[in-house]
Write an enzyme that holds these catalytic residues in place. Structure first.
Site, PDB file in Angstrom:
ATOM      1  N   SER A 133       9.996  -0.414 -24.088  1.00  0.00           N
ATOM      2  CA  SER A 133       9.557  -1.412 -23.009  1.00  0.00           C
ATOM      3  C   SER A 133       7.811  -1.371 -22.900  1.00  0.00           C
ATOM      4  O   SER A 133       6.880  -1.791 -22.008  1.00  0.00           O
ATOM      5  CB  SER A 133       9.689  -0.400 -21.248  1.00  0.00           C
TER       6      SER A 133
ATOM      7  N   SER B  89       1.685  15.806 -16.825  1.00  0.00           N
ATOM      8  CA  SER B  89       0.854  15.993 -16.789  1.00  0.00           C
ATOM      9  C   SER B  89      -0.188  16.025 -15.963  1.00  0.00           C
ATOM     10  O   SER B  89       0.250  17.430 -15.031  1.00  0.00           O
ATOM     11  CB  SER B  89       0.471  14.865 -16.400  1.00  0.00           C
TER      12      SER B  89
ATOM     13  N   TYR C 167       3.608   7.700  -9.771  1.00  0.00           N
ATOM     14  CA  TYR C 167       3.638   8.595 -10.901  1.00  0.00           C
ATOM     15  C   TYR C 167       3.614   9.896 -11.362  1.00  0.00           C
ATOM     16  O   TYR C 167       4.160  10.636 -11.260  1.00  0.00           O
ATOM     17  CB  TYR C 167       2.698   7.869 -12.156  1.00  0.00           C
TER      18      TYR C 167
ATOM     19  N   LYS D  21       6.590  12.684 -11.473  1.00  0.00           N
ATOM     20  CA  LYS D  21       5.930  14.183 -12.681  1.00  0.00           C
ATOM     21  C   LYS D  21       6.564  15.462 -11.909  1.00  0.00           C
ATOM     22  O   LYS D  21       7.259  16.426 -12.390  1.00  0.00           O
ATOM     23  CB  LYS D  21       4.629  13.756 -13.776  1.00  0.00           C
TER      24      LYS D  21
END
Ligand code: NAD
Ligand code: WQD
Length: 336
Positions: free
Chosen positions: A34, A124, A148, A152
């Site tokens: 993707s 992250s 996002y 995580k």
């Protein structure tokens, strides 16, 4: 070891595959392409001089995962696969939760089913939200400012619950700071779709004449020159950190979190200057308003990774910029 690398044709995954193969591991790559291209597999093989097995499947494809776990005696999984554009995640939260969180749950279920309980997860520095102080240590409070980052954080929490319920899991949460750079061969690197969100890919495209100028988001942060400061780390150092993490997990059970950063920070203008030096061209820039959600300064305390993994970043800012430029030129010349 036989290592399954999800997202293995992506930016960090491809560099980690090279590093794993050079260290003697057998690699099975899974990616739904993707955000990457199949030709990366050939380029990984060219650099390492070894064959890699590749499966074009998504992490939520149970049948595809079963095939891999049945066919290969997978001993560890490094899980990079995921969507990573902060802005998209604000606009399409469900896509992010479905792909990143639901997809990860299916992968972890399949690992448990086949008793593969060694996992390295790509987390992250975003899980620290807007930290009160820097450098950031692993025990700082965790929070998220966008879907996002929340994906995580959710995955980290799921993994902590799994490790609590079954102490035979060996899990590392690697919290990357700002990965930049490319392989020194120039054959693999970051290959963003459309307009780059991140600083270095954007600067590289300006240097290459593909974009007119860089917009520097904010000139009034409380930093050395008013622009945001980040801990940029060479992707090859990051990749080496994953191999060291597998070594560490081989000797201990439980769940561990490590910052992978350099412990240094650089401003946007310092990055512009360093890139100009690397490519020998000038990078036009204009100041623009702050980007919503950005923080002033973010850098790691990498001490725990140094102590427990025996790992530290080695590569300089000049090497990061030089390698990005070499990759940019290769990608342009080869229509990548
Ligand atoms: P990338 O987009 O280059 O690589 C991710 C790969 O995962 C892509 O090849 C994509 O095709 C694949 N993928 C996405 N969803 C998938 C799915 N459902 N099934 C199978 N494959 C799928 O990104 P990257 O920069 O290499 O990042 C790798 C990981 O590290 C990601 O999880 C990202 O969130 C995390 N991370 C990245 C950064 C960064 O700045 N690059 C920083 C911190 C953490
Ligand atoms: C760096 C600096 C910008 C672009 C993001 C994610 C984070 C993590 C890494 C995955 C900032 C400035 C940028 C531009 C600019 N990813 N900038 N002009 O924001 O630190 O982190 O990538 O986990 O979650 O948020 O990285 O490269 O986008 O920005 O001035 O065109 O460059 O404001 O100060 P960031 P970045």
């Amino acid at each position: 070891m036989n290592v399954l690398v999800t997202g293995g044709t992506g930016y960090i995954g491809s560099h980690t595959c090279v590093e794993l193969m050079s260290a003697g591991h057998e690699v099975v790559i899974l990616d739904n392409l993707s955000n990457s291209k199949k030709s990366v597999v050939q380029r990984i093989e060219k650099i390492s001089g070894k064959a890699a097995r590749f499966f074009q499947i998504a992490i939520r494809d149970r049948g595809g995962l079963e095939e891999i776990f049945r066919k290969y005696r997978i001993e560890a999984v490094i899980h990079f696969a995921g969507l990573k554009a902060v802005g998209d995640s604000v606009e399409q939260p469900l896509r992010y939760y479905e792909n990143n969180v639901a997809g990860s749950v299916i992968l972890f279920e399949m690992m448990a089913k086949y008793s593969v309980k060694t996992l390295v997860f790509s987390s992250s520095a975003t899980v620290y939200g807007d930290p009160e102080t820097v450098p950031i240590q692993e025990n700082f409070p965790l929070s998220a400012t966008n879907p996002y980052g929340r994906s995580k954080l959710m995955i980290e929490e799921i993994l902590r619950d799994m490790a609590k319920a079954d102490p035979s899991w060996r899990i590392a949460l690697l919290r990357y700071f700002n990965p930049v750079g490319a392989h020194c061969s120039g054959l693999i690197g970051e290959d963003p779709n459309g307009i780059p969100n991140n600083l270095l890919p954007y600067i590289a495209q300006v240097a290459d004449g593909r974009r007119e100028h860089l917009s520097v988001f904010g000139d009034d942060y409380p930093t050395i020159d008013g622009t945001g400061m980040r801990d940029y780390i060479h992707v090859a150092d990051l990749a080496a950190g994953h191999v060291r993490t597998l070594d560490k997990l081989a000797g201990t059970g439980g769940i561990f979190a490590y910052n992978l950063g350099t412990g240094q920070s650089h401003s946007v203008l310092e990055m512009v200057k360093a890139f100009e030096k690397a490519c020998g061209r000038s990078i036009p820039y204009k100041f623009a308003p702050r980007r919503p959600g950005d923080i002033a300064v973010c850098y790691a305390d990498p001490g725990l990774a140094r102590k427990e993994l025996g790992w530290q970043a080695e590569k300089t800012l000049d090497e990061m910029c030089r390698d990005v430029w070499r990759w940019q030129v290769f990608a342009r010349n080869n229509n990548i």
